[in-house]
Write a protein that holds these residues in place. Structure first.
Motif, PDB file in Angstrom:
ATOM      1  N   UNK A   1       0.455  -1.329  -0.371  1.00 22.31           N
ATOM      2  CA  UNK A   1       0.117   0.207   0.201  1.00 22.31           C
ATOM      3  C   UNK A   1       1.159   0.726   0.145  1.00 22.31           C
ATOM      4  N   UNK A   2       1.497   1.281   1.142  1.00 19.16           N
ATOM      5  CA  UNK A   2       2.874   2.527   1.264  1.00 19.16           C
ATOM      6  C   UNK A   2       3.508   2.791  -0.421  1.00 19.16           C
ATOM      7  N   UNK A   3       3.791   1.521  -1.023  1.00 19.66           N
ATOM      8  CA  UNK A   3       4.405   1.785  -2.249  1.00 19.66           C
ATOM      9  C   UNK A   3       3.832   2.138  -3.639  1.00 19.66           C
ATOM     10  N   UNK A   4       2.363   1.493  -3.543  1.00 18.50           N
ATOM     11  CA  UNK A   4       0.694   2.133  -4.473  1.00 18.50           C
ATOM     12  C   UNK A   4       0.721   3.633  -4.136  1.00 18.50           C
ATOM     13  N   UNK A   5       0.939   3.708  -3.021  1.00 20.81           N
ATOM     14  CA  UNK A   5       0.361   5.371  -2.481  1.00 20.81           C
ATOM     15  C   UNK A   5       1.340   6.557  -3.180  1.00 20.81           C
ATOM     16  N   UNK A   6       2.421   6.003  -3.217  1.00 21.13           N
ATOM     17  CA  UNK A   6       3.391   6.612  -2.924  1.00 21.13           C
ATOM     18  C   UNK A   6       3.592   6.992  -4.763  1.00 21.13           C
ATOM     19  N   UNK A   7       3.632   5.557  -5.616  1.00 15.89           N
ATOM     20  CA  UNK A   7       3.631   5.469  -6.997  1.00 15.89           C
ATOM     21  C   UNK A   7       2.387   6.331  -7.178  1.00 15.89           C
ATOM     22  N   UNK A   8       1.417   6.500  -7.201  1.00 16.99           N
ATOM     23  CA  UNK A   8       0.391   7.156  -6.972  1.00 16.99           C
ATOM     24  C   UNK A   8      -0.075   8.034  -7.512  1.00 16.99           C
ATOM     25  N   UNK A   9       1.031   8.948  -6.694  1.00 19.84           N
ATOM     26  CA  UNK A   9       0.365  10.133  -5.610  1.00 19.84           C
ATOM     27  C   UNK A   9      -0.804  11.682  -6.278  1.00 19.84           C
ATOM     28  N   UNK A  10       0.289  11.479  -7.705  1.00 19.73           N
ATOM     29  CA  UNK A  10       0.442  12.417  -8.905  1.00 19.73           C
ATOM     30  C   UNK A  10      -1.133  12.222  -9.909  1.00 19.73           C
TER      31      UNK A  10
END
Length: 499
Positions: free
Chosen positions: A330-339
């Motif tokens: 989840x952390x990696x996903x939300x960081x990667x999909x931030x913008x």
């Protein structure tokens, strides 16, 4: 006699695995889990007592199998569908994989020192574990969704398909890199590698991926050119040529110090998105080969595992699996999909749709080949993590998709006993009627088909309709059209409202 017995057992295992794919759809579980279970059942600690502990053979067979699986995945990836999510998918399959590996590695290092106080656990070994389990297998997710006639709304489907197909090369690169780090530290008497030396991973990654992409694209375009110009006397040779393209697009980038997994995926995508002679038949051939390779890969990896050792790794394995599912991914996903333009509900589902599959287990054979310390424990930990991920996430994906309002009915395409190969002067396509198509709501007698085109049949939901002059076309109808390339292209514009 031993040879014939081995061949008979091999054929029987494939048959049982294929039949188990029907069972998996009834129990809401990916096929890969049953394939692994069959391998463990007939293994040295199962009822079959088949002994198989050759990591080198498993790695070789697994790498070739992964090449065919990735090529087929690339071949089935439509560029028009993924180009709108290319940036987000690319970030998830590269930076997202790297972040997942780092988060998991540091967590493993911390929790292992707590669970096993006094036992020296090296950070590099833990980062190697994180690298191995960093890639996802969304294909397992879609097998669950299809079994219950469920799809995903919006751009989620192409995003997950693209990410799952393109993140294995990154995980493989990280795994090979960390194996070299661990072995180098062991050769230096356990001296830790300076942190600054890890920065070499960035130029190495960019170089290897660039070579893989370049060589893969070149081979894919060369294959399209060759298919359209060569004229074999026997149709079966076109499929043999297809095997040659998979093997060459995997091996050649590696010979040039590139990434073979990226090369084979790009080659498959390049061929799949260009028209060439025998395109339809070759695509089905690749699909069948990919299924065969999945059966071989997962069953073989099940044979390689020892259930008692898998259970021995349960405590640390379960802790890492839970952290991977609830925090690292989840952390990696939300960081990667931030913008990105995806909503928080879509990001939440993407973060949960991160099943570990056969790739991590296959990658776990690299440390065994490299003589990494405690590589046997590492392999069985990865095995336990994959099983936990498939069981917990696989059983909850559909309820979560429905809870978030992101589930959609799956359009079923009926099976049609019709196979017409593309040739240089004759193509067969499937074209869906859309709202923007000029023929939506009109009858076939009003179509004024281009010269050289023929509508063979119409698929409407789960029914097949024989085309008649008074048949009225509706949005969602799928027309199977045969004709010369120019006429087929004109039909695509007329019926679907696009080129």
């Amino acid at each position: 006699m031993e040879l014939y017995i081995a061949i008979s057992v091999f054929a029987f295992l494939i048959l049982i695995s294929l039949l188990s794919s029907k069972i998996s759809s009834q129990i809401n579980m990916p096929c890969l889990l049953l394939f692994l279970a069959i391998g463990m059942l007939v293994g040295s600690e199962g009822i079959g007592h088949i002994e198989f502990d050759n990591a080198h053979a498993a790695n070789t067979i697994g790498s070739i199998a992964m090449a065919f699986i990735l090529f087929s995945g690339g071949f089935d990836t439509e560029w028009k569908a993924v180009k709108s999510v290319f940036v987000t998918g690319g970030i998830l399959s590269s930076i997202g994989v790297l972040l997942t590996a780092l988060f998991t590695g540091f967590f493993t290092w911390g929790v292992s020192r707590w669970l096993f106080p006094g036992t020296p656990v090296k950070l590099s070994w833990c980062l190697l574990l994180g690298s191995i389990v960093s890639s996802t297998d969304a294909a397992a997710v879609f097998s669950i969704l299809r079994s219950k006639s469920v799809s995903l709304k919006g751009k989620l489907q192409p995003l997950l398909e693209f990410e799952s197909g393109s993140n294995d090369p990154m995980a493989a690169f990280l795994t090979v890199f960390m194996v070299s780090v661990v072995t180098a530290e062991a050769a230096a008497g356990g001296e830790l590698m300076p942190l600054i030396d890890y920065w070499v991973i960035l130029p190495m990654f960019l170089l290897k991926m660039a070579i893989g992409i370049g060589v893969g694209y070149g081979i894919g375009m060369g294959a399209v050119w060759l298919y359209n110009r060569i004229n074999f006397d026997y149709n079966g040779l076109y499929y043999v040529l297809g095997i040659v393209m998979v093997l060459s697009s995997f091996a050649l980038p590696e010979l040039l110090y590139g990434n073979g997994f990226m090369g084979v995926y790009v080659a498959g995508m390049t061929m799949g998105n260009h028209r060439f002679v025998f395109h339809n038949g070759v695509g089905k051939f690749y699909d069948g080969l990919a299924w065969l390779m999945q059966v071989i890969l997962f069953t073989m990896l099940g044979l390689l595992a020892f259930p008692s050792r898998v259970w021995h790794a349960k405590y640390l394995g379960f802790a890492v699996a839970v952290f991977l599912m609830l925090l690292a991914r989840p952390l990696a996903t939300f960081i990667g999909m931030w913008r990105s333009s995806f909503s928080w509900r879509e990001r939440l589902l993407v973060s949960w749709v991160g099943l570990r599959g056969g790739a991590p287990i296959m990658l776990a054979t690299f440390p065994m080949m490299g003589g990494v310390e405690h590589s046997d424990l590492l392999f069985h930990m990865v095995f336990f993590i994959v099983l936990t991920s498939v069981l917990l996430q696989g059983m909850t994906i559909m309820p979560l998709a429905r809870l978030l309002g992101l589930a959609a009915p799956l359009r079923k395409t009926p099976r049609i006993p019709l196979s017409i190969e593309d040739t240089g002067d004759r193509n067969m396509i499937s074209c869906e009627i859309t709202l923007s198509g000029v023929m939506n709501g009109r009858s076939l007698s009003e179509t004024q088909l281009p010269t050289g085109a023929l509508i063979l049949l119409i698929r409407r939901e789960d029914k097949i309709i024989v085309p008649r002059g008074d048949t009225r076309l509706l949005e969602g109808d799928i027309l199977t059209i045969l004709g010369n390339p120019e006429a087929v292209s004109e039909c695509r514009v007329k019926f679907a409202g696009r080129n």
